[in-house]
Motif scaffolding. Sequence first.
Motif, PDB file in Angstrom:
ATOM      1  N   VAL A 121      49.465  31.698  41.886  1.00 33.92           N
ATOM      2  CA  VAL A 121      48.989  32.894  42.584  1.00 33.92           C
ATOM      3  C   VAL A 121      47.485  33.070  42.387  1.00 33.92           C
ATOM      4  O   VAL A 121      46.760  33.434  43.315  1.00 33.92           O
ATOM      5  CB  VAL A 121      49.744  34.142  42.080  1.00 33.92           C
ATOM      6  N   ALA A 122      47.003  32.786  41.169  1.00 34.90           N
ATOM      7  CA  ALA A 122      45.579  32.952  40.879  1.00 34.90           C
ATOM      8  C   ALA A 122      44.722  31.976  41.677  1.00 34.90           C
ATOM      9  O   ALA A 122      43.634  32.334  42.147  1.00 34.90           O
ATOM     10  CB  ALA A 122      45.326  32.773  39.384  1.00 34.90           C
ATOM     11  N   VAL A 123      45.173  30.744  41.829  1.00 31.39           N
ATOM     12  CA  VAL A 123      44.424  29.746  42.599  1.00 31.39           C
ATOM     13  C   VAL A 123      44.332  30.163  44.066  1.00 31.39           C
ATOM     14  O   VAL A 123      43.266  30.059  44.695  1.00 31.39           O
ATOM     15  CB  VAL A 123      45.070  28.348  42.467  1.00 31.39           C
ATOM     16  N   ILE A 124      45.448  30.627  44.614  1.00 37.13           N
ATOM     17  CA  ILE A 124      45.433  31.100  46.008  1.00 37.13           C
ATOM     18  C   ILE A 124      44.462  32.273  46.138  1.00 37.13           C
ATOM     19  O   ILE A 124      43.677  32.354  47.090  1.00 37.13           O
ATOM     20  CB  ILE A 124      46.846  31.521  46.451  1.00 37.13           C
ATOM     21  N   SER A 134      40.073  36.347  39.694  1.00 34.54           N
ATOM     22  CA  SER A 134      40.890  35.161  39.942  1.00 34.54           C
ATOM     23  C   SER A 134      40.530  34.031  38.974  1.00 34.54           C
ATOM     24  O   SER A 134      41.401  33.324  38.469  1.00 34.54           O
ATOM     25  CB  SER A 134      40.699  34.683  41.388  1.00 34.54           C
ATOM     26  N   VAL A 135      39.224  33.872  38.717  1.00 29.42           N
ATOM     27  CA  VAL A 135      38.782  32.859  37.757  1.00 29.42           C
ATOM     28  C   VAL A 135      39.355  33.161  36.376  1.00 29.42           C
ATOM     29  O   VAL A 135      39.851  32.267  35.662  1.00 29.42           O
ATOM     30  CB  VAL A 135      37.241  32.797  37.689  1.00 29.42           C
ATOM     31  N   ALA A 153      45.887  31.572  32.597  1.00 30.63           N
ATOM     32  CA  ALA A 153      47.121  30.829  32.850  1.00 30.63           C
ATOM     33  C   ALA A 153      47.081  29.445  32.200  1.00 30.63           C
ATOM     34  O   ALA A 153      48.050  29.008  31.562  1.00 30.63           O
ATOM     35  CB  ALA A 153      47.339  30.691  34.362  1.00 30.63           C
ATOM     36  N   ILE A 154      45.955  28.751  32.360  1.00 31.42           N
ATOM     37  CA  ILE A 154      45.823  27.413  31.759  1.00 31.42           C
ATOM     38  C   ILE A 154      45.866  27.510  30.244  1.00 31.42           C
ATOM     39  O   ILE A 154      46.520  26.705  29.563  1.00 31.42           O
ATOM     40  CB  ILE A 154      44.507  26.752  32.223  1.00 31.42           C
ATOM     41  N   GLY A 155      45.168  28.512  29.706  1.00 32.35           N
ATOM     42  CA  GLY A 155      45.170  28.690  28.260  1.00 32.35           C
ATOM     43  C   GLY A 155      46.553  28.976  27.711  1.00 32.35           C
ATOM     44  O   GLY A 155      46.958  28.435  26.675  1.00 32.35           O
ATOM     45  N   ILE A 208      37.200  40.914  29.908  1.00 34.22           N
ATOM     46  CA  ILE A 208      35.942  40.215  30.190  1.00 34.22           C
ATOM     47  C   ILE A 208      35.558  40.375  31.655  1.00 34.22           C
ATOM     48  O   ILE A 208      34.408  40.684  31.999  1.00 34.22           O
ATOM     49  CB  ILE A 208      36.048  38.726  29.821  1.00 34.22           C
ATOM     50  N   VAL A 209      36.539  40.175  32.546  1.00 33.70           N
ATOM     51  CA  VAL A 209      36.277  40.319  33.976  1.00 33.70           C
ATOM     52  C   VAL A 209      35.857  41.747  34.302  1.00 33.70           C
ATOM     53  O   VAL A 209      34.917  41.981  35.065  1.00 33.70           O
ATOM     54  CB  VAL A 209      37.531  39.929  34.788  1.00 33.70           C
ATOM     55  N   ALA A 210      36.541  42.712  33.693  1.00 32.62           N
ATOM     56  CA  ALA A 210      36.218  44.118  33.945  1.00 32.62           C
ATOM     57  C   ALA A 210      34.779  44.433  33.543  1.00 32.62           C
ATOM     58  O   ALA A 210      34.047  45.119  34.262  1.00 32.62           O
ATOM     59  CB  ALA A 210      37.188  45.020  33.191  1.00 32.62           C
TER      60      ALA A 210
END
Length: 313
Positions: A143-146, A182-183, A189-191, A207-209
């Motif tokens: 979902v994140a990649v999309i 998304s990044v 997810a990978i982690g 961090i994103v926020a």
Amino acid sequence: MPQHDHDHDHAGHSHDDHDHAGHSHAPKVTSSNARRIRLVFIITAAYALVQAVGGWMAGSLALIADSGHMISDSAALFLALIAYRIAAREPDARRTYGFERVRVLAALANGSVLLLLTAWIVWEAIARFRQPVEVMAGPMLVVAVIGLLVNIVGALVLNAGNKGDSNLRGALLHVIGDLLGSVGAIAAAIGIMFTGWTILDPILSVIVALLVVRSAWRLVSDSIQVLLQATPTGIDARRAEEELQTLPGVAEAGHLHAWTLTDDASVATVHVTPEAGVDPLTLPEQVGEHLRQRYGLTHVTVQVDPPGSLQQH
């Protein structure tokens, strides 16, 4: 700047503008920007629903946070489209400057919503630090990649528009915030897939926020300054008055007021008095041209007062 009484003879009052006939203070709304925002609104709203469901099923705060960004973006983009439609209306007898500042209000709303959203993300992340939640890394990654691809397309579409438009700039900031979300979701997810550390999800959400807060605050701050009619950036009113007094034929200059009307239009008014023997009718064009060239002002109103009158205020 000293206060002054405007109740005096306006016989020397003159507007300095290249095209006075049919003059309008309101710049035209860029239709291409409206089309860009409409396209991004459609793809953002559609994917926001997909991401919300995916985040809920995967138990991912990073996805939910990014979905929240995209849902707010959909609302913000819709608001921006409404703002463009209203701003395109012609000025009337009551609103002689037109409706362009609706775009500034929309930009203010966009930035404010984004700040509230980042606060919510941090709050939720703190709760997950205390009580970790299981995250399904596989579905989360898909979902994140999309989402990343959707946001890249949206950012490219908006970035190609006129970024001097605060309404479009606000929409672009929202999309960039989603892109960063998304990044972060992909990284989380990978982690999680390799380490099993579900705490990575709320950490990257925070961090994103924080990355978004600075841009959102600047957008809010800039919008407030415009609405408060603050002097445009780069203009020191007192220094500008001193410069005007050095122009040939100008004895005094004062009561300079300058403000940002819209994203691409700044307005100023100023009072001057002529030196002895100088034709007062020559001063408006000379003073206005100086202010336009020196400070990029788009419309200048110059009032010529009797010699010595400015010293009385």
